[in-house]
Every structure is written in structure tokens, then in C-alpha cells.
Design a protein around this motif. Structure first.
Motif, PDB file in Angstrom:
ATOM      1  N   SER A   9       0.786  -1.155  -0.042  1.00  0.00           N
ATOM      2  CA  SER A   9       0.079   0.057  -0.110  1.00  0.00           C
ATOM      3  C   SER A   9       0.707   1.281  -0.126  1.00  0.00           C
ATOM      4  O   SER A   9       1.692   1.421   0.827  1.00  0.00           O
ATOM      5  CB  SER A   9      -0.957  -0.029   1.320  1.00  0.00           C
ATOM      6  N   PRO A  10       0.671   2.203  -0.811  1.00  0.00           N
ATOM      7  CA  PRO A  10       1.397   3.372  -0.960  1.00  0.00           C
ATOM      8  C   PRO A  10       1.267   4.191   0.459  1.00  0.00           C
ATOM      9  O   PRO A  10       2.269   4.879   0.829  1.00  0.00           O
ATOM     10  CB  PRO A  10       1.161   4.219  -2.332  1.00  0.00           C
ATOM     11  N   TYR A  11       0.036   4.126   0.887  1.00  0.00           N
ATOM     12  CA  TYR A  11      -0.093   4.862   1.995  1.00  0.00           C
ATOM     13  C   TYR A  11       0.613   4.447   3.298  1.00  0.00           C
ATOM     14  O   TYR A  11       1.224   5.193   3.992  1.00  0.00           O
ATOM     15  CB  TYR A  11      -1.664   5.044   2.394  1.00  0.00           C
ATOM     16  N   VAL A  12       0.613   2.984   3.478  1.00  0.00           N
ATOM     17  CA  VAL A  12       1.280   2.549   4.541  1.00  0.00           C
ATOM     18  C   VAL A  12       2.820   2.740   4.247  1.00  0.00           C
ATOM     19  O   VAL A  12       3.516   3.023   5.344  1.00  0.00           O
ATOM     20  CB  VAL A  12       1.011   1.052   4.570  1.00  0.00           C
ATOM     21  N   ARG A  13       3.363   2.633   3.138  1.00  0.00           N
ATOM     22  CA  ARG A  13       4.816   2.683   2.756  1.00  0.00           C
ATOM     23  C   ARG A  13       5.261   4.304   3.076  1.00  0.00           C
ATOM     24  O   ARG A  13       6.208   4.476   3.383  1.00  0.00           O
ATOM     25  CB  ARG A  13       5.156   2.375   1.520  1.00  0.00           C
ATOM     26  N   ALA A 163       4.541   6.864  -4.567  1.00  0.00           N
ATOM     27  CA  ALA A 163       3.506   6.827  -5.660  1.00  0.00           C
ATOM     28  C   ALA A 163       3.980   6.142  -6.960  1.00  0.00           C
ATOM     29  O   ALA A 163       3.346   5.470  -7.593  1.00  0.00           O
ATOM     30  CB  ALA A 163       3.102   8.316  -6.024  1.00  0.00           C
ATOM     31  N   TRP A 164       5.097   6.725  -7.373  1.00  0.00           N
ATOM     32  CA  TRP A 164       5.730   6.230  -8.744  1.00  0.00           C
ATOM     33  C   TRP A 164       5.963   4.555  -8.675  1.00  0.00           C
ATOM     34  O   TRP A 164       5.669   3.680  -9.631  1.00  0.00           O
ATOM     35  CB  TRP A 164       7.040   7.035  -9.040  1.00  0.00           C
ATOM     36  N   ARG A 165       6.739   4.392  -7.500  1.00  0.00           N
ATOM     37  CA  ARG A 165       6.974   2.828  -7.491  1.00  0.00           C
ATOM     38  C   ARG A 165       5.443   2.076  -7.357  1.00  0.00           C
ATOM     39  O   ARG A 165       5.543   1.059  -7.942  1.00  0.00           O
ATOM     40  CB  ARG A 165       7.614   2.455  -6.054  1.00  0.00           C
ATOM     41  N   PHE A 166       4.585   2.459  -6.899  1.00  0.00           N
ATOM     42  CA  PHE A 166       3.463   1.550  -6.706  1.00  0.00           C
ATOM     43  C   PHE A 166       2.768   1.587  -8.275  1.00  0.00           C
ATOM     44  O   PHE A 166       2.272   0.528  -8.590  1.00  0.00           O
ATOM     45  CB  PHE A 166       2.217   2.372  -5.784  1.00  0.00           C
ATOM     46  N   THR A 167       2.672   2.614  -8.860  1.00  0.00           N
ATOM     47  CA  THR A 167       2.307   2.587 -10.341  1.00  0.00           C
ATOM     48  C   THR A 167       3.060   1.519 -11.060  1.00  0.00           C
ATOM     49  O   THR A 167       2.422   0.768 -11.960  1.00  0.00           O
ATOM     50  CB  THR A 167       2.213   3.835 -11.150  1.00  0.00           C
ATOM     51  N   GLN A 168       4.438   1.401 -10.801  1.00  0.00           N
ATOM     52  CA  GLN A 168       5.280   0.755 -11.756  1.00  0.00           C
ATOM     53  C   GLN A 168       5.156  -0.999 -11.364  1.00  0.00           C
ATOM     54  O   GLN A 168       5.297  -1.683 -12.200  1.00  0.00           O
ATOM     55  CB  GLN A 168       6.670   1.100 -11.548  1.00  0.00           C
ATOM     56  N   GLU A 169       4.772  -0.971 -10.050  1.00  0.00           N
ATOM     57  CA  GLU A 169       4.554  -2.294  -9.491  1.00  0.00           C
ATOM     58  C   GLU A 169       3.076  -3.046  -9.877  1.00  0.00           C
ATOM     59  O   GLU A 169       2.771  -4.140 -10.262  1.00  0.00           O
ATOM     60  CB  GLU A 169       4.578  -2.547  -8.157  1.00  0.00           C
ATOM     61  N   ALA A 189      16.326   7.215  -7.490  1.00  0.00           N
ATOM     62  CA  ALA A 189      17.412   7.790  -6.551  1.00  0.00           C
ATOM     63  C   ALA A 189      16.747   7.465  -5.048  1.00  0.00           C
ATOM     64  O   ALA A 189      17.583   7.145  -4.062  1.00  0.00           O
ATOM     65  CB  ALA A 189      17.608   9.103  -6.777  1.00  0.00           C
ATOM     66  N   ALA A 190      15.449   7.801  -4.851  1.00  0.00           N
ATOM     67  CA  ALA A 190      14.929   7.606  -3.377  1.00  0.00           C
ATOM     68  C   ALA A 190      14.770   6.088  -2.860  1.00  0.00           C
ATOM     69  O   ALA A 190      15.226   6.124  -1.874  1.00  0.00           O
ATOM     70  CB  ALA A 190      13.494   8.084  -3.664  1.00  0.00           C
ATOM     71  N   GLU A 191      14.557   5.289  -3.827  1.00  0.00           N
ATOM     72  CA  GLU A 191      14.772   3.862  -3.604  1.00  0.00           C
ATOM     73  C   GLU A 191      16.087   3.631  -3.043  1.00  0.00           C
ATOM     74  O   GLU A 191      16.070   2.396  -2.080  1.00  0.00           O
ATOM     75  CB  GLU A 191      14.229   3.085  -4.569  1.00  0.00           C
ATOM     76  N   GLY A 192      17.183   4.303  -3.302  1.00  0.00           N
ATOM     77  CA  GLY A 192      18.356   3.993  -2.584  1.00  0.00           C
ATOM     78  C   GLY A 192      18.602   4.242  -1.381  1.00  0.00           C
ATOM     79  O   GLY A 192      19.728   3.975  -0.601  1.00  0.00           O
ATOM     80  N   LEU A 193      18.120   5.285  -0.902  1.00  0.00           N
ATOM     81  CA  LEU A 193      17.896   5.691   0.639  1.00  0.00           C
ATOM     82  C   LEU A 193      17.918   4.497   1.678  1.00  0.00           C
ATOM     83  O   LEU A 193      16.704   3.807   1.449  1.00  0.00           O
ATOM     84  CB  LEU A 193      16.965   7.072   0.832  1.00  0.00           C
ATOM     85  N   GLU A 194      18.386   4.488   2.776  1.00  0.00           N
ATOM     86  CA  GLU A 194      18.176   3.624   3.858  1.00  0.00           C
ATOM     87  C   GLU A 194      16.832   3.563   4.329  1.00  0.00           C
ATOM     88  O   GLU A 194      16.256   2.314   4.390  1.00  0.00           O
ATOM     89  CB  GLU A 194      19.220   4.023   5.022  1.00  0.00           C
ATOM     90  N   ALA A 195      16.085   4.678   4.387  1.00  0.00           N
ATOM     91  CA  ALA A 195      14.688   4.665   4.939  1.00  0.00           C
ATOM     92  C   ALA A 195      13.846   3.921   3.910  1.00  0.00           C
ATOM     93  O   ALA A 195      12.718   3.355   4.170  1.00  0.00           O
ATOM     94  CB  ALA A 195      14.074   6.148   5.162  1.00  0.00           C
ATOM     95  N   PHE A 196      13.997   4.208   2.431  1.00  0.00           N
ATOM     96  CA  PHE A 196      13.169   3.418   1.788  1.00  0.00           C
ATOM     97  C   PHE A 196      13.664   1.877   1.650  1.00  0.00           C
ATOM     98  O   PHE A 196      12.587   1.139   1.502  1.00  0.00           O
ATOM     99  CB  PHE A 196      13.522   3.881   0.064  1.00  0.00           C
ATOM    100  N   ARG A 197      14.919   1.523   1.667  1.00  0.00           N
ATOM    101  CA  ARG A 197      15.262   0.058   1.822  1.00  0.00           C
ATOM    102  C   ARG A 197      14.689  -0.587   2.913  1.00  0.00           C
ATOM    103  O   ARG A 197      14.399  -1.747   2.908  1.00  0.00           O
ATOM    104  CB  ARG A 197      16.769   0.243   1.682  1.00  0.00           C
ATOM    105  N   ALA A 198      14.518   0.204   4.164  1.00  0.00           N
ATOM    106  CA  ALA A 198      14.308  -0.485   5.159  1.00  0.00           C
ATOM    107  C   ALA A 198      12.706  -0.584   5.326  1.00  0.00           C
ATOM    108  O   ALA A 198      12.142  -1.525   6.187  1.00  0.00           O
ATOM    109  CB  ALA A 198      14.337   0.534   6.410  1.00  0.00           C
ATOM    110  N   ALA A 199      11.969   0.074   4.371  1.00  0.00           N
ATOM    111  CA  ALA A 199      10.301  -0.422   4.023  1.00  0.00           C
ATOM    112  C   ALA A 199      10.194  -0.466   2.543  1.00  0.00           C
ATOM    113  O   ALA A 199       9.565   0.153   1.859  1.00  0.00           O
ATOM    114  CB  ALA A 199       9.533   0.938   4.562  1.00  0.00           C
ATOM    115  N   PRO A 200      10.772  -1.726   2.245  1.00  0.00           N
ATOM    116  CA  PRO A 200      10.529  -1.987   0.607  1.00  0.00           C
ATOM    117  C   PRO A 200       9.158  -2.310   0.330  1.00  0.00           C
ATOM    118  O   PRO A 200       8.290  -2.855   0.988  1.00  0.00           O
ATOM    119  CB  PRO A 200      11.455  -3.091   0.801  1.00  0.00           C
ATOM    120  N   PHE A 201       9.119  -2.150  -0.942  1.00  0.00           N
ATOM    121  CA  PHE A 201       7.651  -2.576  -1.445  1.00  0.00           C
ATOM    122  C   PHE A 201       7.379  -4.066  -1.402  1.00  0.00           C
ATOM    123  O   PHE A 201       8.399  -4.642  -2.025  1.00  0.00           O
ATOM    124  CB  PHE A 201       7.569  -2.027  -2.977  1.00  0.00           C
ATOM    125  N   ALA A 202       6.622  -4.346  -0.969  1.00  0.00           N
ATOM    126  CA  ALA A 202       6.171  -6.020  -0.595  1.00  0.00           C
ATOM    127  C   ALA A 202       4.828  -6.295  -0.605  1.00  0.00           C
ATOM    128  O   ALA A 202       4.051  -5.675  -0.063  1.00  0.00           O
ATOM    129  CB  ALA A 202       7.221  -6.463   0.282  1.00  0.00           C
TER     130      ALA A 202
END
Length: 202
Positions: A9-13, A163-169, A189-202
Motif C-alpha cells: 500500500s503506498p499509504y502504509v509505505r 507513488a511512482w513505485r506503486f504505479t510501476q509495480e 534515487a529515492a529507493e536507494g536511501l536507507e529509509a526506503f530500503r528499510a520499508a521495501p515495496f512488498a
């Protein structure tokens, strides 16, 4: 704090990424509003993701309202303080949330409604709204991309990337990355940040 909901969920993420960026400790409980409906309802009878169970047991919902609370607890906001910068950030956040909303509607229609029950005019309208939100978000990010360091990324940067990652998935055939290069570049670039990696789209 406990964050309830699935990271697909993009809102949870966006809440999870924000919690990591603000260095707020929390427990993530990946409970689905679909496959774990009764378990979710036991925590929040409204069954709305994301749900945040605060330290005092109070239950909050809606990603924007949860983020407001988290920032209050943290004593720091991911929104700019300068009025003009904040106005632009609000526009980008609004566009990002519109992308999320319309993409989620498309996913729900396709995955939850029998094909013979799909209403083509409604689907076309939602697709037009998604296209418009993506096009305007692309224009904003092409004009000036948000900061992309862990210490400087703001909520506009977080929400647009999520939002972008959600559309692409979830609706990749509806939003072509080649037509949105600035948005795609920012999200990568944002997906490479630690905070994004700690909450991966899944």
C-alpha cells in the motif's frame, strides 16, 4: 508505536518511510485488510490501512494524519517551513496522493470486480485522472526535483517516489516510465536511501 498494514500500500509505505527518516522507533505489523480482515478489525474496527497504534494505545488512521502525529512526536517536520517552498511541496504531495488514489482504484476494479462487472466509462475516467496526475507530477519534478539526501528529502520527495513505485509495480501498463523520465529518475534515487530500503515495496 505499531504501524498496521502491508507495504504494497503506498499509504502504509509513505508512513513507514517517514518514520524511518524521522528515526522514530516502531513495530511494523503486515496485516492485510483483505486476507486478514478479522485480525485487522480487532485492532481498528474501521479496517483502514494504514493504522497507527500510538504508545498510549490510541488508534489513528489516514496516512497524512498519521504523519502529522509522527512529526509532532519527533519534533521535526518533513515539510518545508518557508511558505513558498511549503506551497510547492503541498502541490507535489497532492499530486502524488492523486496518483496513489487513482492507481489504487484501478487495481481494486481489476482485481476485486469480476470482468463482466467492469464499467468501461468509469475505468476510462479514472485512467484519465491518473494520466493527468502523472503528467503534472512529471512537470513539477522536471522543473525542479526534490532534494534526495536522507537529511534533506521532504514529504514531497517521499510521496512522489512512493507513488511512482506503486504505479510501476501495480499498473505498469498504464503509466509508461519512458514518458515520465524525471519522476522515474527521482524514484530510482529515492529507493536507494536507507529509509526506503528499510520499508521495501512488498
Amino acid at each position: 508505536m505499531e504501524l498496521i498494514g502491508m507495504l504494497d500500500s503506498p499509504y502504509v509505505r509513505r508512513v513507514a518511510v517517514t518514520l524511518h527518516l524521522l528515526k522514530q522507533p516502531f513495530v511494523h505489523r503486515p496485516i492485510s485488510v483483505f486476507s486478514n480482515f478479522d485480525s485487522f478489525r480487532a485492532i481498528n474496527p474501521v479496517v483502514k490501512a494504514p493504522t497507527l497504534v500510538c504508545a498510549n494505545g490510541q488508534v489513528l488512521m489516514d496516512s497524512t494524519l498519521i504523519i502529522d502525529h509522527v512529526e509532532t512526536v519527533a519534533g521535526r517536520s518533513l515539510m518545508p517551513a518557508d511558505p513558498r517552498a511549503r506551497q510547492r511541496a503541498l502541490r507535489i504531495v497532492g499530486l502524488g496522493l492523486a496518483v496513489c488514489e487513482k492507481a489504487v482504484q484501478i487495481v481494486y476494479e481489476r482485481q476485486l470486480r469480476p470482468p463482466e462487472k467492469l464499467h468501461a466509462p468509469w475505468m476510462e475516467r479514472v485512467k484519465q485522472q491518473l494520466d493527468a496526475a502523472c503528467a503534472q507530477l512529471e512537470a513539477e519534478l522536471a522543473a525542479r526535483a526534490p532534494a534526495l539526501e536522507a537529511t534533506t528529502i521532504d514529504q514531497a520527495g517521499v510521496t512522489s517516489a512512493v507513488a511512482w513505485r506503486f504505479t510501476q509495480e501495480m499498473v505498469p501498463g498504464d503509466v509508461d516510465a519512458r514518458s515520465h523520465p524525471a519522476t522515474a529518475r527521482h524514484a530510482r534515487a529515492a529507493e536507494g536511501l536507507e529509509a526506503f530500503r528499510a520499508a521495501p515495496f512488498a
